[in-house]
Motif scaffolding. Structure first.
Motif, PDB file in Angstrom:
ATOM      1  N   ASN A  38       0.826  -1.208   0.000  1.00 25.96           N
ATOM      2  CA  ASN A  38       0.000   0.000   0.000  1.00 25.96           C
ATOM      3  C   ASN A  38       0.860   1.257   0.000  1.00 25.96           C
ATOM      4  O   ASN A  38       0.571   2.225  -0.722  1.00 25.96           O
ATOM      5  CB  ASN A  38      -0.925  -0.002   1.226  1.00 25.96           C
ATOM      6  N   SER A  39       1.933   1.259   0.803  1.00 28.43           N
ATOM      7  CA  SER A  39       2.812   2.426   0.868  1.00 28.43           C
ATOM      8  C   SER A  39       3.468   2.692  -0.478  1.00 28.43           C
ATOM      9  O   SER A  39       3.597   3.851  -0.900  1.00 28.43           O
ATOM     10  CB  SER A  39       3.882   2.218   1.944  1.00 28.43           C
ATOM     11  N   ILE A  40       3.882   1.628  -1.159  1.00 26.53           N
ATOM     12  CA  ILE A  40       4.547   1.800  -2.459  1.00 26.53           C
ATOM     13  C   ILE A  40       3.565   2.322  -3.498  1.00 26.53           C
ATOM     14  O   ILE A  40       3.881   3.245  -4.270  1.00 26.53           O
ATOM     15  CB  ILE A  40       5.177   0.471  -2.905  1.00 26.53           C
ATOM     16  N   VAL A  41       2.358   1.750  -3.532  1.00 22.46           N
ATOM     17  CA  VAL A  41       1.346   2.202  -4.504  1.00 22.46           C
ATOM     18  C   VAL A  41       0.985   3.662  -4.260  1.00 22.46           C
ATOM     19  O   VAL A  41       0.973   4.492  -5.185  1.00 22.46           O
ATOM     20  CB  VAL A  41       0.097   1.311  -4.434  1.00 22.46           C
ATOM     21  N   ILE A  42       0.692   3.983  -3.007  1.00 22.40           N
ATOM     22  CA  ILE A  42       0.339   5.368  -2.673  1.00 22.40           C
ATOM     23  C   ILE A  42       1.504   6.300  -2.962  1.00 22.40           C
ATOM     24  O   ILE A  42       1.326   7.399  -3.519  1.00 22.40           O
ATOM     25  CB  ILE A  42      -0.084   5.454  -1.191  1.00 22.40           C
ATOM     26  N   GLY A  43       2.729   5.882  -2.606  1.00 22.48           N
ATOM     27  CA  GLY A  43       3.895   6.718  -2.831  1.00 22.48           C
ATOM     28  C   GLY A  43       4.153   6.978  -4.305  1.00 22.48           C
ATOM     29  O   GLY A  43       4.464   8.106  -4.697  1.00 22.48           O
ATOM     30  N   LEU A  44       4.016   5.952  -5.138  1.00 23.60           N
ATOM     31  CA  LEU A  44       4.273   6.122  -6.573  1.00 23.60           C
ATOM     32  C   LEU A  44       3.276   7.072  -7.215  1.00 23.60           C
ATOM     33  O   LEU A  44       3.660   8.003  -7.945  1.00 23.60           O
ATOM     34  CB  LEU A  44       4.239   4.760  -7.267  1.00 23.60           C
ATOM     35  N   PHE A  45       1.990   6.876  -6.967  1.00 22.57           N
ATOM     36  CA  PHE A  45       0.979   7.719  -7.600  1.00 22.57           C
ATOM     37  C   PHE A  45       1.033   9.146  -7.061  1.00 22.57           C
ATOM     38  O   PHE A  45       0.887  10.109  -7.838  1.00 22.57           O
ATOM     39  CB  PHE A  45      -0.416   7.122  -7.405  1.00 22.57           C
ATOM     40  N   SER A  46       1.240   9.311  -5.759  1.00 25.56           N
ATOM     41  CA  SER A  46       1.346  10.662  -5.213  1.00 25.56           C
ATOM     42  C   SER A  46       2.600  11.359  -5.729  1.00 25.56           C
ATOM     43  O   SER A  46       2.588  12.572  -5.966  1.00 25.56           O
ATOM     44  CB  SER A  46       1.350  10.618  -3.683  1.00 25.56           C
ATOM     45  N   THR A  47       3.678  10.598  -5.942  1.00 27.42           N
ATOM     46  CA  THR A  47       4.908  11.184  -6.481  1.00 27.42           C
ATOM     47  C   THR A  47       4.708  11.642  -7.915  1.00 27.42           C
ATOM     48  O   THR A  47       5.187  12.721  -8.306  1.00 27.42           O
ATOM     49  CB  THR A  47       6.057  10.162  -6.410  1.00 27.42           C
ATOM     50  N   ILE A  48       4.015  10.848  -8.711  1.00 26.52           N
ATOM     51  CA  ILE A  48       3.743  11.250 -10.101  1.00 26.52           C
ATOM     52  C   ILE A  48       2.949  12.546 -10.142  1.00 26.52           C
ATOM     53  O   ILE A  48       3.263  13.483 -10.905  1.00 26.52           O
ATOM     54  CB  ILE A  48       2.997  10.125 -10.832  1.00 26.52           C
ATOM     55  N   PHE A  74       6.039   8.061   1.882  1.00 29.66           N
ATOM     56  CA  PHE A  74       6.344   6.755   2.458  1.00 29.66           C
ATOM     57  C   PHE A  74       6.417   6.806   3.985  1.00 29.66           C
ATOM     58  O   PHE A  74       6.109   5.817   4.658  1.00 29.66           O
ATOM     59  CB  PHE A  74       7.675   6.251   1.891  1.00 29.66           C
ATOM     60  N   ASP A  75       6.823   7.951   4.541  1.00 26.81           N
ATOM     61  CA  ASP A  75       7.022   8.061   5.990  1.00 26.81           C
ATOM     62  C   ASP A  75       5.872   8.754   6.713  1.00 26.81           C
ATOM     63  O   ASP A  75       5.916   8.885   7.934  1.00 26.81           O
ATOM     64  CB  ASP A  75       8.316   8.822   6.284  1.00 26.81           C
ATOM     65  N   ILE A  78       2.828   1.439   5.954  1.00 23.27           N
ATOM     66  CA  ILE A  78       3.823   1.001   6.931  1.00 23.27           C
ATOM     67  C   ILE A  78       3.831   1.892   8.180  1.00 23.27           C
ATOM     68  O   ILE A  78       3.811   1.381   9.305  1.00 23.27           O
ATOM     69  CB  ILE A  78       5.217   0.950   6.279  1.00 23.27           C
ATOM     70  N   PRO A  79       3.857   3.236   8.041  1.00 20.97           N
ATOM     71  CA  PRO A  79       3.814   4.052   9.274  1.00 20.97           C
ATOM     72  C   PRO A  79       2.536   3.829  10.080  1.00 20.97           C
ATOM     73  O   PRO A  79       2.587   3.822  11.320  1.00 20.97           O
ATOM     74  CB  PRO A  79       3.892   5.488   8.739  1.00 20.97           C
ATOM     75  N   ARG A  80       1.404   3.631   9.403  1.00 22.47           N
ATOM     76  CA  ARG A  80       0.162   3.391  10.144  1.00 22.47           C
ATOM     77  C   ARG A  80       0.184   2.029  10.826  1.00 22.47           C
ATOM     78  O   ARG A  80      -0.312   1.874  11.945  1.00 22.47           O
ATOM     79  CB  ARG A  80      -1.031   3.489   9.194  1.00 22.47           C
ATOM     80  N   ALA A  83       9.409  -5.914  16.433  1.00 25.06           N
ATOM     81  CA  ALA A  83       9.290  -5.902  14.972  1.00 25.06           C
ATOM     82  C   ALA A  83       9.203  -4.476  14.451  1.00 25.06           C
ATOM     83  O   ALA A  83       9.622  -4.193  13.319  1.00 25.06           O
ATOM     84  CB  ALA A  83       8.070  -6.710  14.543  1.00 25.06           C
ATOM     85  N   ILE A  84       8.671  -3.580  15.288  1.00 23.38           N
ATOM     86  CA  ILE A  84       8.606  -2.171  14.900  1.00 23.38           C
ATOM     87  C   ILE A  84      10.009  -1.612  14.686  1.00 23.38           C
ATOM     88  O   ILE A  84      10.243  -0.807  13.778  1.00 23.38           O
ATOM     89  CB  ILE A  84       7.848  -1.375  15.974  1.00 23.38           C
ATOM     90  N   LEU A  85      10.964  -2.053  15.512  1.00 25.03           N
ATOM     91  CA  LEU A  85      12.343  -1.604  15.354  1.00 25.03           C
ATOM     92  C   LEU A  85      12.943  -2.125  14.051  1.00 25.03           C
ATOM     93  O   LEU A  85      13.749  -1.442  13.419  1.00 25.03           O
ATOM     94  CB  LEU A  85      13.177  -2.078  16.542  1.00 25.03           C
ATOM     95  N   SER A  86      12.550  -3.338  13.655  1.00 24.19           N
ATOM     96  CA  SER A  86      13.026  -3.882  12.385  1.00 24.19           C
ATOM     97  C   SER A  86      12.514  -3.052  11.219  1.00 24.19           C
ATOM     98  O   SER A  86      13.261  -2.738  10.282  1.00 24.19           O
ATOM     99  CB  SER A  86      12.565  -5.339  12.245  1.00 24.19           C
ATOM    100  N   VAL A  87      11.230  -2.684  11.267  1.00 24.77           N
ATOM    101  CA  VAL A  87      10.670  -1.834  10.217  1.00 24.77           C
ATOM    102  C   VAL A  87      11.369  -0.478  10.203  1.00 24.77           C
ATOM    103  O   VAL A  87      11.688   0.061   9.134  1.00 24.77           O
ATOM    104  CB  VAL A  87       9.152  -1.665  10.418  1.00 24.77           C
ATOM    105  N   ALA A  88      11.606   0.083  11.392  1.00 24.02           N
ATOM    106  CA  ALA A  88      12.284   1.374  11.475  1.00 24.02           C
ATOM    107  C   ALA A  88      13.675   1.306  10.856  1.00 24.02           C
ATOM    108  O   ALA A  88      14.102   2.232  10.149  1.00 24.02           O
ATOM    109  CB  ALA A  88      12.367   1.819  12.930  1.00 24.02           C
TER     110      ALA A  88
END
Length: 306
Positions: free
Chosen positions: A101-111, A239-240, A256-258, A271-276
């Motif tokens: 979801n983060s990648i899809v949202i990030g790509l379209f918002s970036t475009i 993304f962040d 991912i942040p949510r 696991a949150i630290l791993s994502v961070a």
């Protein structure tokens, strides 16, 4: 900058004092990141360094929390790790779905933000444009105004137009993130256009090129590093970002942040630290790319590196 051989004793003292101050500030800024990374390899479910970690005992370190990023939410996490297992990861893992979801949202918002921000920067860079300082201040206001105010305004605006009923997934979050990313694109592209030689566009026009051809063949190749830098900044911002997603995102629009926010509220897990740690590595990679593009842009414009 190296200290000259003829420097006085006082200058040498100040030089090393200055280096020490810069090092202390750098350490202060980097300390949270430097602590998160080793803690993500903690073998115990704690957010502190254990005795085994402090003594560098291999048994105190583990990649179990990185593995949990794959298995959390799976239907059969204990199954043999064959092709079916990876299909289960792709379809059901909560963290993988949040990453998608983060990648899809990030790509379209970036475009969207890159396109609109570049167009705005081209207009704002023209000295004959009236009120360009006021327009510039308005366009970059989303990065100045507190994010909670922006999120609240977007929430009430989207509610009034019932954007959630339009049937387009992630539309509200994408447009909100594009709003946040546009200022970064405007600033980076405008900075690139400052050193642009306007005689090149006039020469192209005198040879019969229309404005679109002039932009694609003359301007864009020279300002492309700035455009890409702005796009990377916009992607990192999307993304962040978590506050806007909490206000305008649907229940199934987990980024991912949510997901990290939900993990902190519902169940505390390293696991949150791993994502961070993963997010830090991604951000560092993108920022390094931006710096390389900035230097390339300066070389293209003939600016000497100091």
């Amino acid at each position: 900058m190296a200290l000259p051989k003829h420097a006085s004793r006082l200058e040498r003292i100040w030089h090393y004092t200055y280096l020490a101050i810069c090092g202390a500030i750098f350490l202060f800024l980097m300390a949270p990141i430097l602590i998160v990374m080793p803690l993500s390899f903690n073998a115990e479910p704690y957010f502190t360094f254990t005795d085994k970690m402090l003594s560098l005992d291999p048994e105190g370190y583990s990649t179990r929390w990185y593995d949990l990023l794959l298995t959390f939410g799976m239907l059969a996490s204990d199954a043999p790790r064959d092709w079916s297992w990876w299909q289960d990861v792709w379809a059901n893992s909560a963290w993988i779905n949040a990453a998608k979801n983060s990648i899809v949202i990030g790509l379209f918002s970036t475009i969207i933000s890159t396109t609109l921000g570049t167009i705005a920067a081209l207009g704002l860079s023209r000295p004959e444009m009236p009120g360009r300082r006021l327009i510039m201040a308005i366009l970059i206001s989303p990065m100045i105004v507190p994010i909670i105010i922006v999120a609240t305004g977007l929430f009430f605006f989207y509610s009034s137009i019932s954007i959630q009923n339009w049937g387009i997934p992630y539309l509200g979050v994408i447009l909100a993130h594009a709003t946040l990313g546009i200022p970064f694109v405007i600033i980076t592209v405008t900075a690139t256009l400052v050193g642009f030689d306007r005689s090149l566009t006039r020469a192209a026009a005198s040879m019969g090129a229309d404005p679109i051809t002039t932009f694609l063949r003359v301007q864009m190749p020279l300002i492309l590093p700035g455009i890409i830098s702005g796009a990377l900044f916009a992607f990192v911002t999307s993304f962040d970002e978590v506050v806007v997603v909490l206000f305008v995102g649907g229940l199934d629009e987990q980024t991912i942040p949510r997901q990290m926010w939900n993990g902190i509220r519902e169940q505390i897990s390293p696991a949150i630290l791993s994502v961070a740690t993963i997010l830090v590595l991604i951000s560092v990679t993108l920022l390094a790319t931006i710096e390389l593009l900035r230097r390339r842009s300066e070389r293209l414009r003939g600016i000497k590196q100091s």
